[in-house]
Design a protein around this motif. Sequence first.
Motif, mmCIF file in Angstrom:
data_model
loop_
_atom_site.group_PDB
_atom_site.id
_atom_site.type_symbol
_atom_site.label_atom_id
_atom_site.label_comp_id
_atom_site.label_asym_id
_atom_site.label_seq_id
_atom_site.Cartn_x
_atom_site.Cartn_y
_atom_site.Cartn_z
ATOM 1 N N PRO A 55 31.826 -54.584 52.004
ATOM 2 C CA PRO A 55 30.488 -54.371 52.578
ATOM 3 C C PRO A 55 29.412 -54.584 51.524
ATOM 4 N N PRO A 56 28.382 -55.374 51.788
ATOM 5 C CA PRO A 56 27.379 -55.689 50.759
ATOM 6 C C PRO A 56 26.454 -54.525 50.417
ATOM 7 N N HIS A 57 26.324 -53.559 51.334
ATOM 8 C CA HIS A 57 25.310 -52.513 51.208
ATOM 9 C C HIS A 57 25.320 -51.791 49.856
ATOM 10 N N PRO A 58 26.455 -51.222 49.390
ATOM 11 C CA PRO A 58 26.428 -50.509 48.100
ATOM 12 C C PRO A 58 26.083 -51.398 46.921
ATOM 13 N N PHE A 59 26.505 -52.645 46.969
ATOM 14 C CA PHE A 59 26.282 -53.551 45.845
ATOM 15 C C PHE A 59 24.821 -53.991 45.764
ATOM 16 N N LEU A 60 24.179 -54.182 46.913
ATOM 17 C CA LEU A 60 22.759 -54.529 46.905
ATOM 18 C C LEU A 60 21.907 -53.370 46.388
ATOM 19 N N ILE A 61 22.242 -52.144 46.797
ATOM 20 C CA ILE A 61 21.512 -50.977 46.288
ATOM 21 C C ILE A 61 21.763 -50.813 44.788
ATOM 22 N N ALA A 62 22.993 -51.055 44.346
ATOM 23 C CA ALA A 62 23.301 -50.979 42.913
ATOM 24 C C ALA A 62 22.482 -51.991 42.123
ATOM 25 N N LEU A 63 22.346 -53.202 42.665
ATOM 26 C CA LEU A 63 21.575 -54.247 41.993
ATOM 27 C C LEU A 63 20.111 -53.848 41.844
ATOM 28 N N ALA B 52 19.530 -65.055 53.116
ATOM 29 C CA ALA B 52 20.624 -65.824 52.523
ATOM 30 C C ALA B 52 21.427 -66.526 53.622
ATOM 31 N N GLN B 53 21.637 -67.832 53.458
ATOM 32 C CA GLN B 53 22.391 -68.596 54.441
ATOM 33 C C GLN B 53 23.862 -68.227 54.374
ATOM 34 N N HIS B 54 24.456 -67.959 55.534
ATOM 35 C CA HIS B 54 25.877 -67.653 55.696
ATOM 36 C C HIS B 54 26.276 -66.277 55.157
ATOM 37 N N TYR B 55 25.407 -65.616 54.383
ATOM 38 C CA TYR B 55 25.780 -64.333 53.806
ATOM 39 C C TYR B 55 24.731 -63.262 54.108
ATOM 40 N N GLY B 56 23.876 -63.510 55.094
ATOM 41 C CA GLY B 56 22.734 -62.642 55.346
ATOM 42 C C GLY B 56 23.126 -61.206 55.651
ATOM 43 N N TYR B 57 22.316 -60.271 55.149
ATOM 44 C CA TYR B 57 22.549 -58.844 55.387
ATOM 45 C C TYR B 57 21.195 -58.141 55.406
ATOM 46 N N ASN B 58 21.018 -57.225 56.351
ATOM 47 C CA ASN B 58 19.747 -56.519 56.487
ATOM 48 C C ASN B 58 19.864 -55.129 55.862
#
Length: 543
Positions: free
Chosen positions: A139-147, A510-516
Amino acid sequence: MAMAPTVKVILGSIAFAIFWVLAVFPAVPFLPIGRTAGSLLGAMLMVLFQVITPDQACARSISILGLLFGTMVVSVYLERADMFKYLGKLLSWRTKGPKDLLCRICLISAVCSALFTNDTSCVVLTEFVLKIARQQNLPPHPFLIALASSANIGSSATPIGNPQNLVIAVQSKITFGRFLFGIFPAMLVGVCVNALILLCMYWKLLSVQKDEEDASTEVVGEDDVISHRFSPATLSHLTSLNSQELNGYTNHVEPTLRNRGNLAESNSIQSSPNLNGQIDNRGYFSESEIQNVPSAGFESVRNSDASKEIGISESIPSKRSSSADKVEYDSFMSLGFSKKWKRTLWKACVYLVTIGMLISLLMGLNMSWTAITAALALVVLDFKDARPCLEKVSYSLLIFFCGMFITVDGFNKTGIPSAVWEFMEPYAKIDHIGGTAILAAVILVLSNFASNVPTVLLLGARVAASAAAISPASEKKAWLVLAWVSTVAGNLSLLGSAANLIVCEQARRAQHYGYNLSFWSHLKFGVPSTLIVTAIGLILISG
């Protein structure tokens, strides 16, 4: 400072309110002109309302803009030298699971932000993080917040980490080295604590890996993960080759292929003179002629002796053709190797100039002129027209800061900020714990309400003057507290810093990898993390 005349106070407040609304809500329905135009509008109103004179407006913060411009140009050349491509490789190199990847993102984001600003780091690394998360079905959510959160914390360590630190470094005249050593321990501990909070909040989510069939996107290859590039001005993604290099490569290959085609065509005509009339003007046989080839077999046997003579006579030109091809191939390969070594040497020079800039900053040289000198050195070393690289500089951001400096300076001249500070100053003394906590709370609230750079411009000189009345050491500590709290305050909500918004928008588009990344999901993490990290950092800076 005494209050200005009532008319000037009212008009100055109106101009500042317009600036604030457009800065915080750039797409407001009644005036959707954006942040940059909003800052210029606020500055123009301050001059038209005679809150500030045109001469005073033109003399605002040239050194800050010079430092910001220089660091932007250096970042552009580092991008061309594949620095951020290597950072992307480092993210995915021998990862040992989701928790290791999250800690690695926190560390790399913090270090990158301290050296190349938090906004640049978030622009570059967001799509890397998305691709790696999708590649490993996470799941991208934790990694985006970490970034985003680690980029904000890491940027607090240096004067070039974010715009508010640039303002503080110029106004306080604290050297790069003293600034770094004053905040670095708090930054290091803050990044570690932030990573621990992320692990605690998302432990179960990171422990259960998604099934491959549940992945919403196709797993990508490693080449896709490490080929991302960016433009600070437009947040766009560029191709792997520079346009000038691509044109040069095309200009070399086209004559080579054309020469080889001419040689091959002439050889085929020489070797088959009796078929000269059967070849069309493109050099190919027609379909009917190909079907008639078997019927011509007997004729070929009958004329075998003639064919042998023709074969003997064509041996000399075929040898010449092969030798010509070999010369062309050798020259092409030598040119390729020379270009490769030239690019490697150029990249090494870019890294050396950047390291030299950082060493000069640590030695206490003028930060603005050091950054501009490094930028010009890279322009000269590139030995090309600098316009393509200079076009990538975010001039809209520079214009935004110009307008903001004028607007905030005009609001200061109304006397309202001074009156508010005089009321709070007795309770916000930095020489005891309670006063430091109240000062931090004020900075924290204002940074999320009015944004961190205007907060620093409004409070900086007043907080420093109050602390200087205690001792010179207290003045330095006040500046560092202001830098630390105003930066970490950006983690409180999604709207707290530009880095958060960049990660959110980059992830969504992001194309193909979009996340809200939603406001409430960020707030659930941002409130406890901001309060804990801010408190720990204040203890280390004040101690």
